[in-house]
Motif scaffolding. Structure first.
Motif, PDB file in Angstrom:
ATOM      1  N   THR A  37       0.698  -1.346  -0.009  1.00  0.00           N
ATOM      2  CA  THR A  37      -0.123  -0.020  -0.152  1.00  0.00           C
ATOM      3  C   THR A  37       0.830   1.199   0.093  1.00  0.00           C
ATOM      4  O   THR A  37       1.877   1.462   0.781  1.00  0.00           O
ATOM      5  CB  THR A  37      -0.947  -0.079   1.214  1.00  0.00           C
ATOM      6  OG1 THR A  37      -1.691  -1.106   1.109  1.00  0.00           O
ATOM      7  CG2 THR A  37      -1.903   1.160   1.181  1.00  0.00           C
ATOM      8  N   VAL A  38       0.405   2.098  -0.938  1.00  0.00           N
ATOM      9  CA  VAL A  38       1.120   3.503  -0.930  1.00  0.00           C
ATOM     10  C   VAL A  38       0.304   4.459  -0.195  1.00  0.00           C
ATOM     11  O   VAL A  38      -0.913   4.836  -0.302  1.00  0.00           O
ATOM     12  CB  VAL A  38       1.371   4.022  -2.303  1.00  0.00           C
ATOM     13  CG1 VAL A  38       2.050   5.387  -2.414  1.00  0.00           C
ATOM     14  CG2 VAL A  38       2.203   2.861  -3.255  1.00  0.00           C
ATOM     15  N   TYR A  39       1.115   5.155   0.837  1.00  0.00           N
ATOM     16  CA  TYR A  39       0.193   6.155   1.858  1.00  0.00           C
ATOM     17  C   TYR A  39       0.620   7.641   1.706  1.00  0.00           C
ATOM     18  O   TYR A  39       2.100   7.584   1.517  1.00  0.00           O
ATOM     19  CB  TYR A  39       0.361   5.535   3.353  1.00  0.00           C
ATOM     20  CG  TYR A  39      -0.077   4.462   3.744  1.00  0.00           C
ATOM     21  CD1 TYR A  39      -1.370   4.167   3.884  1.00  0.00           C
ATOM     22  CD2 TYR A  39       0.473   3.271   3.734  1.00  0.00           C
ATOM     23  CE1 TYR A  39      -2.025   3.194   4.573  1.00  0.00           C
ATOM     24  CE2 TYR A  39       0.172   1.940   4.162  1.00  0.00           C
ATOM     25  CZ  TYR A  39      -1.311   1.850   4.557  1.00  0.00           C
ATOM     26  OH  TYR A  39      -1.737   0.690   4.866  1.00  0.00           O
ATOM     27  N   PHE A  55      -2.912   5.894  -2.083  1.00  0.00           N
ATOM     28  CA  PHE A  55      -2.763   5.889  -3.538  1.00  0.00           C
ATOM     29  C   PHE A  55      -3.013   4.734  -4.446  1.00  0.00           C
ATOM     30  O   PHE A  55      -1.913   3.715  -4.071  1.00  0.00           O
ATOM     31  CB  PHE A  55      -1.557   6.797  -3.809  1.00  0.00           C
ATOM     32  CG  PHE A  55      -1.339   8.123  -3.379  1.00  0.00           C
ATOM     33  CD1 PHE A  55      -1.785   9.218  -3.863  1.00  0.00           C
ATOM     34  CD2 PHE A  55      -0.886   8.370  -2.287  1.00  0.00           C
ATOM     35  CE1 PHE A  55      -1.759  10.534  -3.483  1.00  0.00           C
ATOM     36  CE2 PHE A  55      -0.406   9.591  -1.577  1.00  0.00           C
ATOM     37  CZ  PHE A  55      -1.037  10.706  -2.366  1.00  0.00           C
ATOM     38  N   PRO A  56      -4.083   4.612  -5.070  1.00  0.00           N
ATOM     39  CA  PRO A  56      -4.059   3.409  -5.966  1.00  0.00           C
ATOM     40  C   PRO A  56      -2.905   2.995  -6.729  1.00  0.00           C
ATOM     41  O   PRO A  56      -2.574   3.816  -7.488  1.00  0.00           O
ATOM     42  CB  PRO A  56      -5.376   3.668  -6.638  1.00  0.00           C
ATOM     43  CG  PRO A  56      -6.294   4.622  -6.016  1.00  0.00           C
ATOM     44  CD  PRO A  56      -5.215   5.331  -5.356  1.00  0.00           C
ATOM     45  N   LEU A  57      -2.397   1.853  -6.579  1.00  0.00           N
ATOM     46  CA  LEU A  57      -1.032   1.479  -7.608  1.00  0.00           C
ATOM     47  C   LEU A  57      -1.493   1.756  -8.910  1.00  0.00           C
ATOM     48  O   LEU A  57      -0.540   2.199  -9.721  1.00  0.00           O
ATOM     49  CB  LEU A  57      -1.003   0.176  -7.241  1.00  0.00           C
ATOM     50  CG  LEU A  57      -0.237  -0.105  -5.574  1.00  0.00           C
ATOM     51  CD1 LEU A  57      -0.357  -1.780  -5.484  1.00  0.00           C
ATOM     52  CD2 LEU A  57       0.835   0.373  -5.579  1.00  0.00           C
ATOM     53  N   HIS A  58      -2.549   1.445  -9.370  1.00  0.00           N
ATOM     54  CA  HIS A  58      -2.908   1.360 -10.902  1.00  0.00           C
ATOM     55  C   HIS A  58      -3.371   2.759 -11.510  1.00  0.00           C
ATOM     56  O   HIS A  58      -3.128   3.085 -12.670  1.00  0.00           O
ATOM     57  CB  HIS A  58      -3.811   0.273 -11.185  1.00  0.00           C
ATOM     58  CG  HIS A  58      -5.316   0.551 -10.782  1.00  0.00           C
ATOM     59  ND1 HIS A  58      -5.661   0.762  -9.508  1.00  0.00           N
ATOM     60  CD2 HIS A  58      -6.284   1.204 -11.573  1.00  0.00           C
ATOM     61  CE1 HIS A  58      -6.846   1.188  -9.639  1.00  0.00           C
ATOM     62  NE2 HIS A  58      -7.222   1.311 -10.735  1.00  0.00           N
ATOM     63  N   ALA A  59      -3.596   3.674 -10.642  1.00  0.00           N
ATOM     64  CA  ALA A  59      -4.376   4.899 -11.087  1.00  0.00           C
ATOM     65  C   ALA A  59      -3.545   6.382 -10.575  1.00  0.00           C
ATOM     66  O   ALA A  59      -4.055   7.366 -10.905  1.00  0.00           O
ATOM     67  CB  ALA A  59      -5.685   4.837 -10.617  1.00  0.00           C
ATOM     68  N   ALA A  89       0.543   8.309 -10.091  1.00  0.00           N
ATOM     69  CA  ALA A  89       1.921   8.580 -10.599  1.00  0.00           C
ATOM     70  C   ALA A  89       2.508   7.525  -9.477  1.00  0.00           C
ATOM     71  O   ALA A  89       3.615   7.268  -9.649  1.00  0.00           O
ATOM     72  CB  ALA A  89       2.107   9.831 -10.756  1.00  0.00           C
ATOM     73  N   SER A  90       2.345   8.074  -8.116  1.00  0.00           N
ATOM     74  CA  SER A  90       2.850   7.491  -7.042  1.00  0.00           C
ATOM     75  C   SER A  90       2.626   5.773  -7.051  1.00  0.00           C
ATOM     76  O   SER A  90       3.846   5.209  -6.841  1.00  0.00           O
ATOM     77  CB  SER A  90       2.180   7.927  -5.540  1.00  0.00           C
ATOM     78  OG  SER A  90       2.476   9.117  -5.629  1.00  0.00           O
ATOM     79  N   GLY A  91       1.546   5.607  -7.306  1.00  0.00           N
ATOM     80  CA  GLY A  91       1.411   4.049  -7.400  1.00  0.00           C
ATOM     81  C   GLY A  91       2.210   3.383  -8.657  1.00  0.00           C
ATOM     82  O   GLY A  91       2.834   2.417  -8.450  1.00  0.00           O
ATOM     83  N   ILE A  92       2.310   4.189  -9.635  1.00  0.00           N
ATOM     84  CA  ILE A  92       3.066   3.473 -10.919  1.00  0.00           C
ATOM     85  C   ILE A  92       4.670   3.464 -10.370  1.00  0.00           C
ATOM     86  O   ILE A  92       5.275   2.739 -10.897  1.00  0.00           O
ATOM     87  CB  ILE A  92       2.813   4.564 -12.187  1.00  0.00           C
ATOM     88  CG1 ILE A  92       1.446   4.346 -12.725  1.00  0.00           C
ATOM     89  CG2 ILE A  92       3.694   4.086 -13.242  1.00  0.00           C
ATOM     90  CD1 ILE A  92       0.907   3.086 -12.943  1.00  0.00           C
ATOM     91  N   CYS A  93       5.206   4.521  -9.782  1.00  0.00           N
ATOM     92  CA  CYS A  93       6.650   4.755  -9.430  1.00  0.00           C
ATOM     93  C   CYS A  93       6.629   3.468  -8.504  1.00  0.00           C
ATOM     94  O   CYS A  93       7.763   2.763  -8.779  1.00  0.00           O
ATOM     95  CB  CYS A  93       6.674   6.009  -8.203  1.00  0.00           C
ATOM     96  SG  CYS A  93       7.783   7.133  -9.281  1.00  0.00           S
ATOM     97  N   ALA A  94       5.817   3.176  -7.468  1.00  0.00           N
ATOM     98  CA  ALA A  94       5.923   1.762  -6.581  1.00  0.00           C
ATOM     99  C   ALA A  94       6.012   0.554  -7.493  1.00  0.00           C
ATOM    100  O   ALA A  94       6.838  -0.184  -7.299  1.00  0.00           O
ATOM    101  CB  ALA A  94       4.775   1.744  -5.745  1.00  0.00           C
ATOM    102  N   LEU A  95       5.349   0.368  -8.616  1.00  0.00           N
ATOM    103  CA  LEU A  95       5.243  -0.588  -9.415  1.00  0.00           C
ATOM    104  C   LEU A  95       6.591  -0.799 -10.527  1.00  0.00           C
ATOM    105  O   LEU A  95       6.848  -1.851 -10.590  1.00  0.00           O
ATOM    106  CB  LEU A  95       4.094  -0.775 -10.256  1.00  0.00           C
ATOM    107  CG  LEU A  95       2.516  -0.916  -9.616  1.00  0.00           C
ATOM    108  CD1 LEU A  95       1.503  -0.598 -10.729  1.00  0.00           C
ATOM    109  CD2 LEU A  95       2.431  -2.187  -8.856  1.00  0.00           C
TER     110      LEU A  95
END
Length: 205
Positions: A42-44, A65-69, A71-77
């Motif tokens: 999870t990204v908080y 922050f939803p991973l797929h939706a 920019a922060s989530g895309i960075c995590a992925l």
């Protein structure tokens, strides 16, 4: 969990180490800035600074922050643990008409981040918001979170995009240092390559 988080904040004050950086980032970009942290899958949100320049600005008011939706989530992925992609694929809610809702679309976004060093969201989570994110690394050498700039979509020009990328890279380097980490050479290379390309384009125009 809360006690462990409080202990970590006392020993390695991540929020305090990010606040001044995102304040300067908001000033130089003119847009809202924020820092997020990865915990498990999870990204908080950790800290945010609203735009000083515009009365119409992005407000960061989310629990995660939803991973797929985002920019922060895309960075995590792109830069976090490989198993995050499976977590993201389990819930690909469509927040807007442009939200990636297929594995193929998500993989394209992640691959783009790996090739440029920046996560990107173009009206994926909110209809009127475009965002860019850069990864942050801590003392473990692993992805720890992301620093982001969120702009009202109607203001998000190619010129602003280039400016945000340059300032994001600098902010990420500084926050990573503050958190006891450093940017991997592979990511630095991507940012330097992007900056050089932008300079060439500006001189040739």
């Amino acid at each position: 969990m809360l006690q462990l988080a409080q202990t970590r904040e006392l020993t390695v004050p991540r929020k305090a180490a990010a606040d001044a950086v995102i304040s300067r980032l908001a000033e130089v970009t003119g847009e809202t800035t924020h820092v997020s942290v990865l915990s498990g899958a999870t990204v908080y949100p950790l800290a945010s600074c609203e735009s000083y320049k515009h009365s119409t600005r992005v407000i960061i008011d989310v629990q995660t922050f939803p991973l797929h939706a985002t920019a922060s989530g895309i960075c995590a992925l792109a830069f976090g643990p490989k198993e995050l992609l499976a977590s993201a694929s389990e819930n690909m809610q469509a927040f807007t008409a442009d939200t990636p809702t297929t594995i193929m679309a998500l993989e394209r976004a992640v691959q783009s981040a790996r090739e440029t060093g920046f996560g990107r969201s173009d009206r994926w989570y909110e209809d009127d918001v475009c965002s860019l994110s850069a990864p942050i690394f801590d003392q473990t050498g692993q992805f720890a979170g992301a620093v982001s700039v969120a702009s009202v979509a109607t203001r998000f020009t190619a010129e602003l995009d280039r400016s945000i990328q340059w300032h994001l890279a600098e902010a990420s380097r500084e926050i990573s240092r503050n958190w006891g980490g450093e940017i991997p050479e592979t990511v630095n290379y991507l940012w330097d390559k992007s900056t050089q390309k932008q300079n060439i384009m500006e001189h040739s125009s």
